[in-house]
Write a protein that holds these residues in place. Structure first.
Motif, PDB file in Angstrom:
ATOM      1  N   GLN A   1       0.835  -1.196   0.000  1.00  0.00           N
ATOM      2  CA  GLN A   1       0.000   0.000   0.000  1.00  0.00           C
ATOM      3  C   GLN A   1       0.876   1.256   0.000  1.00  0.00           C
ATOM      4  N   LEU A   2       1.852   1.222   0.903  1.00  0.00           N
ATOM      5  CA  LEU A   2       2.753   2.356   1.057  1.00  0.00           C
ATOM      6  C   LEU A   2       3.511   2.636  -0.242  1.00  0.00           C
ATOM      7  N   PHE A   3       4.013   1.568  -0.859  1.00  0.00           N
ATOM      8  CA  PHE A   3       4.828   1.751  -2.062  1.00  0.00           C
ATOM      9  C   PHE A   3       3.979   2.110  -3.275  1.00  0.00           C
ATOM     10  N   THR A   4       2.814   1.514  -3.402  1.00  0.00           N
ATOM     11  CA  THR A   4       1.987   1.873  -4.561  1.00  0.00           C
ATOM     12  C   THR A   4       1.559   3.336  -4.442  1.00  0.00           C
ATOM     13  N   ASP A   5       1.341   3.789  -3.206  1.00  0.00           N
ATOM     14  CA  ASP A   5       1.024   5.206  -3.021  1.00  0.00           C
ATOM     15  C   ASP A   5       2.136   6.106  -3.551  1.00  0.00           C
ATOM     16  N   MET A   6       3.370   5.582  -3.497  1.00  0.00           N
ATOM     17  CA  MET A   6       4.500   6.378  -3.971  1.00  0.00           C
ATOM     18  C   MET A   6       4.869   6.038  -5.418  1.00  0.00           C
ATOM     19  N   GLY A   7       3.984   5.318  -6.085  1.00  0.00           N
ATOM     20  CA  GLY A   7       4.190   5.066  -7.506  1.00  0.00           C
ATOM     21  C   GLY A   7       5.085   3.888  -7.837  1.00  0.00           C
ATOM     22  N   PHE A   8       5.247   2.950  -6.896  1.00  0.00           N
ATOM     23  CA  PHE A   8       6.017   1.735  -7.181  1.00  0.00           C
ATOM     24  C   PHE A   8       5.042   0.633  -7.567  1.00  0.00           C
ATOM     25  N   MET A   9       5.298  -0.024  -8.689  1.00  0.00           N
ATOM     26  CA  MET A   9       4.458  -1.159  -9.048  1.00  0.00           C
ATOM     27  C   MET A   9       4.899  -2.398  -8.260  1.00  0.00           C
TER      28      MET A   9
ATOM     29  N   LEU B   1      11.715   3.294 -14.072  1.00  0.00           N
ATOM     30  CA  LEU B   1      11.031   2.180 -13.409  1.00  0.00           C
ATOM     31  C   LEU B   1      11.013   2.396 -11.901  1.00  0.00           C
ATOM     32  N   ARG B   2       9.873   2.137 -11.327  1.00  0.00           N
ATOM     33  CA  ARG B   2       9.777   2.067  -9.870  1.00  0.00           C
ATOM     34  C   ARG B   2       9.000   0.802  -9.554  1.00  0.00           C
ATOM     35  N   ALA B   3       9.598  -0.103  -8.827  1.00  0.00           N
ATOM     36  CA  ALA B   3       8.916  -1.375  -8.571  1.00  0.00           C
ATOM     37  C   ALA B   3       9.378  -1.971  -7.255  1.00  0.00           C
TER      38      ALA B   3
ATOM     39  N   ILE C   1      19.550   9.661 -10.744  1.00  0.00           N
ATOM     40  CA  ILE C   1      19.224   9.248  -9.371  1.00  0.00           C
ATOM     41  C   ILE C   1      20.504   9.295  -8.538  1.00  0.00           C
ATOM     42  N   THR C   2      20.402   9.872  -7.344  1.00  0.00           N
ATOM     43  CA  THR C   2      21.593  10.109  -6.524  1.00  0.00           C
ATOM     44  C   THR C   2      21.484   9.438  -5.157  1.00  0.00           C
ATOM     45  N   ILE C   3      22.602   9.469  -4.426  1.00  0.00           N
ATOM     46  CA  ILE C   3      22.588   8.967  -3.055  1.00  0.00           C
ATOM     47  C   ILE C   3      21.623   9.818  -2.217  1.00  0.00           C
ATOM     48  N   ALA C   4      21.631  11.118  -2.458  1.00  0.00           N
ATOM     49  CA  ALA C   4      20.732  12.019  -1.714  1.00  0.00           C
ATOM     50  C   ALA C   4      19.267  11.626  -1.943  1.00  0.00           C
ATOM     51  N   ASN C   5      18.951  11.197  -3.175  1.00  0.00           N
ATOM     52  CA  ASN C   5      17.585  10.732  -3.483  1.00  0.00           C
ATOM     53  C   ASN C   5      17.245   9.486  -2.685  1.00  0.00           C
ATOM     54  N   LEU C   6      18.197   8.566  -2.672  1.00  0.00           N
ATOM     55  CA  LEU C   6      17.977   7.310  -1.965  1.00  0.00           C
ATOM     56  C   LEU C   6      17.668   7.581  -0.491  1.00  0.00           C
ATOM     57  N   ILE C   7      18.451   8.447   0.123  1.00  0.00           N
ATOM     58  CA  ILE C   7      18.234   8.728   1.550  1.00  0.00           C
ATOM     59  C   ILE C   7      16.840   9.330   1.758  1.00  0.00           C
ATOM     60  N   ALA C   8      16.464  10.257   0.877  1.00  0.00           N
ATOM     61  CA  ALA C   8      15.174  10.928   1.048  1.00  0.00           C
ATOM     62  C   ALA C   8      14.018   9.940   0.904  1.00  0.00           C
ATOM     63  N   VAL C   9      14.085   9.078  -0.109  1.00  0.00           N
ATOM     64  CA  VAL C   9      12.983   8.128  -0.331  1.00  0.00           C
ATOM     65  C   VAL C   9      12.913   7.121   0.822  1.00  0.00           C
ATOM     66  N   MET C  10      14.063   6.645   1.261  1.00  0.00           N
ATOM     67  CA  MET C  10      14.075   5.662   2.356  1.00  0.00           C
ATOM     68  C   MET C  10      13.511   6.275   3.644  1.00  0.00           C
ATOM     69  N   LYS C  11      13.871   7.510   3.898  1.00  0.00           N
ATOM     70  CA  LYS C  11      13.375   8.191   5.109  1.00  0.00           C
ATOM     71  C   LYS C  11      11.850   8.304   5.077  1.00  0.00           C
ATOM     72  N   THR C  12      11.353   8.690   3.906  1.00  0.00           N
ATOM     73  CA  THR C  12       9.903   8.847   3.767  1.00  0.00           C
ATOM     74  C   THR C  12       9.197   7.507   3.948  1.00  0.00           C
ATOM     75  N   LEU C  13       9.767   6.484   3.313  1.00  0.00           N
ATOM     76  CA  LEU C  13       9.139   5.163   3.414  1.00  0.00           C
ATOM     77  C   LEU C  13       9.142   4.659   4.853  1.00  0.00           C
ATOM     78  N   LEU C  14      10.241   4.846   5.540  1.00  0.00           N
ATOM     79  CA  LEU C  14      10.332   4.323   6.901  1.00  0.00           C
ATOM     80  C   LEU C  14       9.398   5.077   7.836  1.00  0.00           C
ATOM     81  N   SER C  15       9.216   6.359   7.579  1.00  0.00           N
ATOM     82  CA  SER C  15       8.242   7.101   8.382  1.00  0.00           C
ATOM     83  C   SER C  15       6.862   6.498   8.167  1.00  0.00           C
ATOM     84  N   GLY C  16       6.606   6.047   6.930  1.00  0.00           N
ATOM     85  CA  GLY C  16       5.339   5.396   6.634  1.00  0.00           C
ATOM     86  C   GLY C  16       5.220   4.045   7.326  1.00  0.00           C
ATOM     87  N   VAL C  17       6.312   3.305   7.348  1.00  0.00           N
ATOM     88  CA  VAL C  17       6.280   1.970   7.960  1.00  0.00           C
ATOM     89  C   VAL C  17       6.039   2.080   9.466  1.00  0.00           C
ATOM     90  N   PHE C  18       6.731   3.025  10.100  1.00  0.00           N
ATOM     91  CA  PHE C  18       6.662   3.094  11.553  1.00  0.00           C
ATOM     92  C   PHE C  18       5.675   4.145  12.047  1.00  0.00           C
TER      93      PHE C  18
END
Lengths: 802, 339
Positions: B115-123, B182-184, B216-233
């Motif tokens: 749910q969390l990932f599809t909301d962010m456009g990941f198939m 691609l986002r999956a 796509i950069t390391i800075a992007n990776l950190i930002a997306v992971m942070k957002t996702l983890l806030s969603g998880v927890f």
């Protein structure tokens, strides 16, 4: 792996060291994960160098429990007398002596006391008692040139910290398997200077005869071999600091000739081997060549196979390449000359042999990590220097001879302008980038068109591509210093894979709408359970190395797993509904396969809770719901199943096939026959169904063709029809389906009745007809007409109302 | 009788009725459906003879009296006071529905993350559980000699195929099937030839994800992971990135989150470090992009993986991994049927 902080920081200059924990954190964040920091406290208070003057056996001494009266010089014209039980104490030995007031490892205090009839005020110490390491085989033996009375604190630091690294985070970094590699990292992280290693220039002896070294041509064999012959040596003890450092990392000090090979292993990560010079004439690196045995220096007979890479002296194997030396050619107490090996072997070759022999040595562990060729000669030169520093009057007796069959150039990488900062996503200046790379010993040159050409240092066998440099820069720059930034990308509608959506719909449906508990069973059949079920699946994929022989075949049906769980759970419940939505796997030709998601469901209850036919009807209802919500509008029918030779429960007598109008098979629904219920105990009833989700092809979002409801009232009529009890209901419903009348909006089954008031052998089925017309209210006459028409239809099929 | 008299009589009787029985008798007398004096009072009044005004007034007073009486008996049940009782219904009887179903704890976590990932456009593409050596090892840039390929780690099939050891096996498949950008995510079952104990299973679930686009950069990776983890927890989480090594990423990272139990001060859960290692991630290795038929000079991307089984155990406090594939109804029925 635990490394010594004192050792790794001993190579640093012009550098302020943070506290051990803070330093460890810096390494975790920039280099490799530290799992723990442990304080190593050495017990040096009132411990001095002493020289044993005499050793007299004590009257209570026994062969298995030696006891000596020892007299020793402790400097300043003082001597002590004490009792010592160590087997290695001998006259002339230079050792560590704890005087009164000393507090040794384990809380042992040295006080003036009588021991075995002698007044003692001192104690000869083992490495363990000094707190250097866990070695307690005798008293410590130290170089003879140490001055009695010298406090041990002057030779070895009182404190050290052991830093434990997660080996997984080091697997790609050959250079980090030694202290010097971490010193290099710390110099870069802490902006300090790294001292070069002191070495002895062996090249000055190039005029001496070369050694006879050959390497069998094999890209997966010996990658290089450096050797030198040294003479005029003795197996004296190593300097105190070398012994202390080795003991700290868990390597037992033996004598300087052996210790220095270990020291180089822990310093540079270059494993070496010292052969007794008397035993080796010429060296050949080649496979063992046949099956046989080889005795390693730990006195174990090792079973060798043809492909194990060995070091040969002529035809005679003398070492398992990169793993362990042989028994016969090792350094003995009377060794005075060495054939010193510093070689390099194909990493996987060493790993396979070490794994097979269950002999993963410090050496094999390092060779597995792809050690650099450049360290072969460096280690030899360093060894000789340390040998000389250790007081040995070394005579170099050969040319340092090096064979490298396939020399490799260090990686040269061209960076496009701005490449690194664009990958990091931070505006890091060119200057910062270059200075970080240089601090890690990369060569940085200006290339054409604004490019930068970076050459990796030879010890970095992990560097190959530009992305590797992104990591080098970013980790030293500090990942914490990178500002997170959301990617800016084009937003497009999300693609849905219908089969996955269907799986999740069905899963939710089963659990929430139909009160099923979801289980996960293993992906393989349990052949022993299948035997109990009398099931015999034919074509399956098979695991070559299963957990157990009966767990090798991949499942082609979810039902056996569900039945196993049913059987397990029946002891604490009398009713169960279990489902699994998961993969089944089928072989396709020799090398191919097909897999898809199935839904399997099992209904279990003890008969006292209801009849089997109720349970079966319930299961049909769940199946209907799955087909409607999962297969969305695909029409299906339940027809007698074809008898299966694999599954005893797929049999037309107890099972129906779920088939599409086009003959497509979705799956089956059925119950277990009495004989099949045996494993489930007395009174059990089991109904099951299994459907292939892959067979469902209807749209995931339902298509509904809306019809406006009539705005005139309709009505209903109930009929109870007598039907022969022995015939299936299906025949009755076929008859009813054939009745057509313009008033009919639909019909449904209401109930069945058997018992009092019915003619012998008959069952009564109540059905309800919904009647009406879209445009007007129906009249009484029309209803009477309908009634008569139905009676006539029933009569044609020899049926009557009750 | 007038309405006022009736009221007076009621109040008098009410004052006299002391016991529960007497009050019940009184309730029937005044509010009983058939005979109740108040209930049926209107029948004794000729409403047609009244003026509109009088009728309104009467209605008001009557309702007041009825309410008064009802309130007086409110100590009894509201239904009884209203004279609408169904004494045969015992409202305290237990639920008659069967025990509710349940989703497997791993399914719950998986559905939540999907749910969390599809909301962010990941198939979502869960891939294959049986795989080729190419997809599982070569595609993700795992060297031919890597120890992971050996029998003690991987379940090999007799025909040369294998049971995937990680969801990374789906990376190259997905790249080839859908191309870039691609986002999956690929959630699903993985296998390792391990001996079972409280924290090791040969069958477990992972969720791998990747994002491939231009720049796509390391800075992007950190930002997306942070957002996702806030969603998880379901709260803001502090993360840190440190070096990690995986053949399919370059650079590779270990992402730690500040321990949610102690808030970073150190506790047994985080082994006193204040941090919990949560997900390996990194920029996708150019060889993997190449194997996925994507040009690494044009596109870059990041990938990450999370152990669904481990997350479910963390989230629900499941102490022993063997419960998850154990099929025990007493374990499974503790989980909800709906997400």
């Amino acid at each position: 792996m635990k490394l010594s902080l004192e050792w790794m920081t001993s190579y640093l200059k012009d550098c302020t060291l943070p506290a051990p924990e803070a330093l460890a954190l810096k390494l975790t964040m920039a280099t490799a994960e530290v799992e723990g920091v442990e304080h190593l406290e050495r017990h040096h208070k009132n411990v001095v160098i002493g020289k044993v003057l005499s050793v007299t056996p004590h009257a209570e001494s026994r062969p298995d429990h030696p006891l000596s009266i020892v007299e020793a010089d402790i400097g300043g014209g003082r001597t002590i007398k004490t009792i010592c039980g160590a087997p290695n104490v001998k006259s002339g030995l230079t050792t560590a002596i704890a005087l009164t007031g000393a507090e040794l490892s384990g809380g042992q205090k040295v006080v003036k006391e009588e021991r075995h009839g002698l007044m003692c005020e001192a104690m000869l110490c083992s490495l363990k008692e000094l707190g250097w390491g866990d070695f307690h085989y005798g008293v410590i033996e130290l170089p003879a040139d140490l001055k009695p009375g010298t406090p041990l604190s002057e030779l070895v630091p009182d404190d050290d910290y052991l830093i434990e690294f997660d080996n997984k985070s080091l697997t790609h970094r050959a250079d980090l398997w030694g202290h010097y590699g971490f010193a290099r990292e710390l110099a870069a992280i802490l902006h300090g200077q790294l001292s070069p290693l002191d070495t002895y220039d062996l090249k000055q002896h190039d005029d001496l005869p070369a050694l006879d070294i050959t390497i069998d041509d094999d890209p997966e064999g010996g990658r290089g071999y450096s050797g030198v012959r040294l003479e005029n040596l003795s197996t004296a003890p190593s300097p105190a600091i070398i012994q202390a450092r080795l003991a700290a990392v868990g390597s037992r000090p033996i004598n300087i000739l052996v210790d220095l090979t270990n020291y180089l292993l822990w310093e540079l990560a270059q494993p070496m081997h010292s052969f007794d010079g008397r035993k080796i004439d010429r060296v050949r690196v080649a496979p063992f060549g046949h099956e046989g045995t080889f005795m390693t220096l730990d006195d174990e007979e090792r079973k060798m196979i043809k492909s194990d890479l060995m070091i040969f002296n002529g035809e005679e194997p003398v070492a398992i390449a990169g793993v362990m030396g042989g028994h016969d050619s090792q350094v003995f107490d009377d060794t005075t000359s060495l054939f010193l090996e510093s070689a390099n072997f194909y990493p996987a070759r060493v790993r396979r042999t070490a794994l097979r022999l269950a002999l993963r040595t410090d050496s094999s562990l390092r060779f597995e990590k792809n050690q650099p060729i450049c360290n072969m000669e460096l280690a030899l030169k360093r060894y000789v220097k340390l040998l000389m520093d250790g007081g040995q009057k070394v005579k170099v007796a050969s040319k340092m001879t090096t064979i490298i069959p396939r020399p490799k150039e260090p990686a040269k990488i061209t960076l496009e302008p701005g490449y690194i900062k664009n990958k990091v996503g931070m505006d890091i200046s060119e200057e910062t980038i270059n200075s970080i790379l240089k601090s890690l010993e990369f060569q940085v040159e200006v290339g054409e068109g604004g490019t930068t050409i970076v050459t990796a240092p030879q010890h970095r066998t992990d560097i190959a591509i530009a992305q590797d440099l992104v990591e080098e820069v970013a980790r030293v720059y500090g990942y914490d210093n990178i500002t997170p930034a959301m990617p800016k990308v084009e937003q497009t509608p999300l693609k849905h894979l219908i089969e996955h959506d269907r799986l999740q719909i069905v899963r939710r449906l089963m659990a929430s709408a139909h009160n099923f508990n979801e289980v996960h069973a293993y992906s393989w059949f349990d052949d022993e359970w299948l035997k109990e079920l009398k099931a015999a699946p034919k074509e399956t994929l098979k695991i070559a190395n299963p957990c157990a022989g009966h767990l090798a075949r991949l499942r082609t049906s979810l039902i056996p797993g569900l039945l196993a769980f049913t059987n397990m759970n029946r002891h604490h419940t009398d009713t169960l509904r279990l489902f699994e939505a998961g993969k089944v796997y089928f072989p396709k030709g020799e090398k191919d396969w097909q897999e898809h998601d199935n839904l399997g469901a099992v209904f279990f209850r003890l008969t006292k809770n209801g009849s089997l036919s109720d349970l079966f009807a319930e299961a049909k209802g769940v199946l209907k719901s799955v087909m409607e919500n999962g297969a969305r509008g695909e029409e299906y029918e339940l027809v007698p199943a074809e008898k299966s030779s694999e599954w005893p429960w797929i049999d037309p007598a107890i099972c129906l096939a779920v088939k599409g109008k086009d003959g497509k098979l979705y799956g089956h629904i059925g119950h277990l026959a009495q004989s099949q219920l045996a494993p489930f105990g007395k009174g059990a009833e089991v109904v099951w169904f299994e459907l292939s989700l892959a067979a469902m092809s209807g749209p995931i979002y339902p298509e509904v063709h809306f019809k406006a409801p009539a705005n005139v009232p309709g009505s209903w009529l109930d009929f109870s029809v007598l039907f022969p009890a022995g015939k299936p209901y299906g025949e009755f419903s076929e008859i009813i389906k054939k009745f057509e009348n313009p008033l009919t909006k639909g019909w449904q089954f209401v109930s069945s009745y058997t018992g009092k008031g019915l003619p012998e052998g008959m069952v009564s089925y109540s059905i309800r007809y919904w009647l009406g017309r879209a445009d007007r209210t129906i009249s009484g006459e029309e209803i009477t007409g309908f009634h008569q028409a139905l009676l006539k239809h029933l009569e044609e099929h020899k049926l009557t109302l009750r | 009788m007038k309405l006022a008299e009736l009221k007076e009589q009621f109040l008098h009787d009410l004052a006299e009725a002391k016991s529960a029985e007497a009050r019940e008798e009184l309730r029937t007398k005044y509010l009983g459906r058939k005979q109740g004096l108040i209930t049926n009072f209107q029948k004794s009044v000729d409403m047609r003879a009244m003026s509109v005004e009088a009728r309104k007034e009467f209605g008001k007073l009557f309702n007041q009296l009825k309410e008064l009486a009802e309130n007086a008996f409110a100590g009894k049940t509201a239904g009884e006071a209203a004279g609408d009782i169904r004494p045969e219904i015992d409202l305290t009887m237990p639920v008659s529905a069967m025990a509710p179903g349940s989703l497997h704890p791993v399914s719950l976590v998986q559905l939540e993350l999907e749910q969390l990932f599809t909301d962010m456009g990941f198939m979502v593409d869960s891939g294959y559980e049986v795989e080729t050596e190419f997809n599982n090892f070569d595609g993700p840039n795992i060297p031919k000699d890597h120890p992971a390929r050996e029998a003690q780690d991987t379940f090999w099939l007799t025909n040369g195929l294998l049971l995937r050891t990680h969801t990374t096996a789906n990376q190259v498949r997905v790249m080839r099937r859908f191309g870039a950008p691609l986002r999956a995510i690929f959630p699903g079952r993985c296998f390792r030839a391990e001996n079972l104990d409280a924290s090791h299973e040969n069958t477990f679930y992972q969720l791998e994800g990747l994002m491939i686009d231009k720049n796509i950069t390391i800075a992007n990776l950190i930002a997306v992971m942070k957002t996702l983890l806030s969603g998880v927890f379901h709260k803001e989480v502090t993360v840190r990135l440190r070096p990690g090594f995986f053949p399919f990423t370059e650079p590779g990272f270990e992402l730690d989150i500040e321990c949610l139990i102690c808030g970073g001060s150190g506790c047994p859960t985080c082994k006193r470090s204040g941090w919990v290692e949560l997900l390996p991630c990194g920029l996708i290795h150019p060889n993997v992009l190449k194997n996925g038929l994507i040009d690494p000079n044009e596109y870059s991307g990041f990938a990450f993986g999370v152990g669904l089984t481990r997350l479910a155990m963390m989230k629900y406090g499941i102490s022993d991994i063997r419960y998850l594939n154990g099929g025990d109804i007493r374990v499974l029925s503790q989980f909800p049927a709906m997400l």
